[in-house]
Design a protein around this motif. Structure first.
Motif, PDB file in Angstrom:
ATOM      1  N   ASP A   8       0.821  -1.210   0.000  1.00  0.00           N
ATOM      2  CA  ASP A   8       0.000   0.000   0.000  1.00  0.00           C
ATOM      3  C   ASP A   8       0.854   1.258   0.000  1.00  0.00           C
ATOM      4  N   ASP A   9       2.118   1.139   0.422  1.00  0.00           N
ATOM      5  CA  ASP A   9       3.053   2.259   0.387  1.00  0.00           C
ATOM      6  C   ASP A   9       3.545   2.436  -1.050  1.00  0.00           C
ATOM      7  N   PRO A  10       3.371   3.612  -1.650  1.00  0.00           N
ATOM      8  CA  PRO A  10       3.743   3.799  -3.059  1.00  0.00           C
ATOM      9  C   PRO A  10       5.225   3.549  -3.343  1.00  0.00           C
ATOM     10  N   GLU A  11       6.104   3.945  -2.424  1.00  0.00           N
ATOM     11  CA  GLU A  11       7.534   3.736  -2.658  1.00  0.00           C
ATOM     12  C   GLU A  11       7.889   2.253  -2.619  1.00  0.00           C
ATOM     13  N   ALA A  12       7.341   1.526  -1.654  1.00  0.00           N
ATOM     14  CA  ALA A  12       7.604   0.087  -1.561  1.00  0.00           C
ATOM     15  C   ALA A  12       7.015  -0.635  -2.766  1.00  0.00           C
ATOM     16  N   ALA A  13       5.841  -0.219  -3.196  1.00  0.00           N
ATOM     17  CA  ALA A  13       5.213  -0.850  -4.356  1.00  0.00           C
ATOM     18  C   ALA A  13       6.014  -0.581  -5.626  1.00  0.00           C
ATOM     19  N   ALA A  14       6.511   0.646  -5.780  1.00  0.00           N
ATOM     20  CA  ALA A  14       7.318   0.976  -6.963  1.00  0.00           C
ATOM     21  C   ALA A  14       8.597   0.143  -6.995  1.00  0.00           C
ATOM     22  N   PHE A  15       9.241  -0.014  -5.833  1.00  0.00           N
ATOM     23  CA  PHE A  15      10.450  -0.838  -5.764  1.00  0.00           C
ATOM     24  C   PHE A  15      10.142  -2.295  -6.098  1.00  0.00           C
ATOM     25  N   ALA A  16       9.044  -2.822  -5.541  1.00  0.00           N
ATOM     26  CA  ALA A  16       8.686  -4.221  -5.765  1.00  0.00           C
ATOM     27  C   ALA A  16       8.347  -4.472  -7.231  1.00  0.00           C
ATOM     28  N   TRP A  17       7.589  -3.574  -7.850  1.00  0.00           N
ATOM     29  CA  TRP A  17       7.220  -3.778  -9.250  1.00  0.00           C
ATOM     30  C   TRP A  17       8.417  -3.592 -10.172  1.00  0.00           C
ATOM     31  N   ALA A  18       9.359  -2.723  -9.808  1.00  0.00           N
ATOM     32  CA  ALA A  18      10.589  -2.586 -10.600  1.00  0.00           C
ATOM     33  C   ALA A  18      11.392  -3.882 -10.536  1.00  0.00           C
ATOM     34  N   ARG A  19      11.437  -4.488  -9.364  1.00  0.00           N
ATOM     35  CA  ARG A  19      12.124  -5.776  -9.211  1.00  0.00           C
ATOM     36  C   ARG A  19      11.425  -6.854 -10.046  1.00  0.00           C
ATOM     37  N   TYR A  20      10.098  -6.849 -10.047  1.00  0.00           N
ATOM     38  CA  TYR A  20       9.336  -7.815 -10.844  1.00  0.00           C
ATOM     39  C   TYR A  20       9.627  -7.636 -12.342  1.00  0.00           C
ATOM     40  N   ARG A  21       9.656  -6.389 -12.798  1.00  0.00           N
ATOM     41  CA  ARG A  21       9.957  -6.140 -14.209  1.00  0.00           C
ATOM     42  C   ARG A  21      11.377  -6.590 -14.562  1.00  0.00           C
ATOM     43  N   ARG A  22      12.314  -6.422 -13.628  1.00  0.00           N
ATOM     44  CA  ARG A  22      13.685  -6.876 -13.850  1.00  0.00           C
ATOM     45  C   ARG A  22      13.732  -8.402 -13.984  1.00  0.00           C
ATOM     46  N   ILE A  23      12.984  -9.094 -13.141  1.00  0.00           N
ATOM     47  CA  ILE A  23      12.903 -10.558 -13.229  1.00  0.00           C
ATOM     48  C   ILE A  23      12.299 -10.971 -14.572  1.00  0.00           C
ATOM     49  N   MET A  24      11.254 -10.278 -14.997  1.00  0.00           N
ATOM     50  CA  MET A  24      10.599 -10.631 -16.259  1.00  0.00           C
ATOM     51  C   MET A  24      11.500 -10.339 -17.464  1.00  0.00           C
ATOM     52  N   ARG A  25      12.306  -9.274 -17.420  1.00  0.00           N
ATOM     53  CA  ARG A  25      13.246  -9.016 -18.510  1.00  0.00           C
ATOM     54  C   ARG A  25      14.274 -10.149 -18.603  1.00  0.00           C
ATOM     55  N   PHE A  26      14.765 -10.585 -17.432  1.00  0.00           N
ATOM     56  CA  PHE A  26      15.709 -11.697 -17.415  1.00  0.00           C
ATOM     57  C   PHE A  26      15.060 -12.953 -17.992  1.00  0.00           C
ATOM     58  N   MET A  27      13.817 -13.230 -17.586  1.00  0.00           N
ATOM     59  CA  MET A  27      13.129 -14.422 -18.082  1.00  0.00           C
ATOM     60  C   MET A  27      12.872 -14.329 -19.592  1.00  0.00           C
ATOM     61  N   LEU A  28      12.605 -13.143 -20.104  1.00  0.00           N
ATOM     62  CA  LEU A  28      12.410 -12.967 -21.541  1.00  0.00           C
ATOM     63  C   LEU A  28      13.694 -13.293 -22.294  1.00  0.00           C
ATOM     64  N   LEU A  29      14.821 -12.784 -21.797  1.00  0.00           N
ATOM     65  CA  LEU A  29      16.097 -13.085 -22.447  1.00  0.00           C
ATOM     66  C   LEU A  29      16.431 -14.567 -22.369  1.00  0.00           C
ATOM     67  N   LEU A  30      16.181 -15.176 -21.223  1.00  0.00           N
ATOM     68  CA  LEU A  30      16.410 -16.608 -21.059  1.00  0.00           C
ATOM     69  C   LEU A  30      15.500 -17.412 -21.992  1.00  0.00           C
ATOM     70  N   THR A  31      14.254 -16.993 -22.104  1.00  0.00           N
ATOM     71  CA  THR A  31      13.297 -17.677 -22.978  1.00  0.00           C
ATOM     72  C   THR A  31      13.722 -17.581 -24.440  1.00  0.00           C
ATOM     73  N   ILE A  32      14.148 -16.415 -24.869  1.00  0.00           N
ATOM     74  CA  ILE A  32      14.607 -16.252 -26.255  1.00  0.00           C
ATOM     75  C   ILE A  32      15.800 -17.168 -26.520  1.00  0.00           C
ATOM     76  N   GLY A  33      16.713 -17.249 -25.558  1.00  0.00           N
ATOM     77  CA  GLY A  33      17.866 -18.132 -25.707  1.00  0.00           C
ATOM     78  C   GLY A  33      17.467 -19.594 -25.782  1.00  0.00           C
ATOM     79  N   LEU A  34      16.555 -20.023 -24.904  1.00  0.00           N
ATOM     80  CA  LEU A  34      16.131 -21.423 -24.903  1.00  0.00           C
ATOM     81  C   LEU A  34      15.325 -21.788 -26.155  1.00  0.00           C
TER      82      LEU A  34
END
Length: 99
Positions: A8-34
């Motif tokens: 519910d805290d906007p700063e904590a939510a922004a940090f968490a969603w940025a981390r999620y997007r970073r994980i998804m970018r990594f998974m996209l690159l891994l998926t393209i490679g596989l």
């Protein structure tokens, strides 16, 4: 009473969603490679197969990898932010008295 979620805290939510997007970018690159490796192996050892087989394999591997990454990323987001601890798991007592 339900506790307030850390998301519910906007700063904590922004940090968490940025981390999620970073994980998804990594998974996209891994998926393209596989998918590339799978296509190369199919081309080398697959013999005479239709182009539809390559398309179905690429879409299947890609979809499964990205879906698994998205769901695991959401689990990490929920657990890592403390959102799981804010959930009220106390259910009312619905037992039936046998008299």
């Amino acid at each position: 009473m339900v506790d307030k979620s850390p998301l519910d805290d906007p700063e904590a939510a922004a940090f968490a969603w940025a981390r999620y997007r970073r994980i998804m970018r990594f998974m996209l690159l891994l998926t393209i490679g596989l998918v590339s490796i799978a296509m190369a192996l199919l081309y080398k050892f697959g013999g005479e197969v239709s182009v539809h087989f390559y398309i179905a394999t690429a879409l299947g591997v890609g979809f499964v990898m990205l879906l698994a990454g998205a769901l695991m990323g959401l689990v990490f987001l929920s657990s890592g932010t403390g959102h799981d601890e804010a959930v009220d798991n106390n259910l009312p007592d619905n037992s039936i008295d046998e008299n």
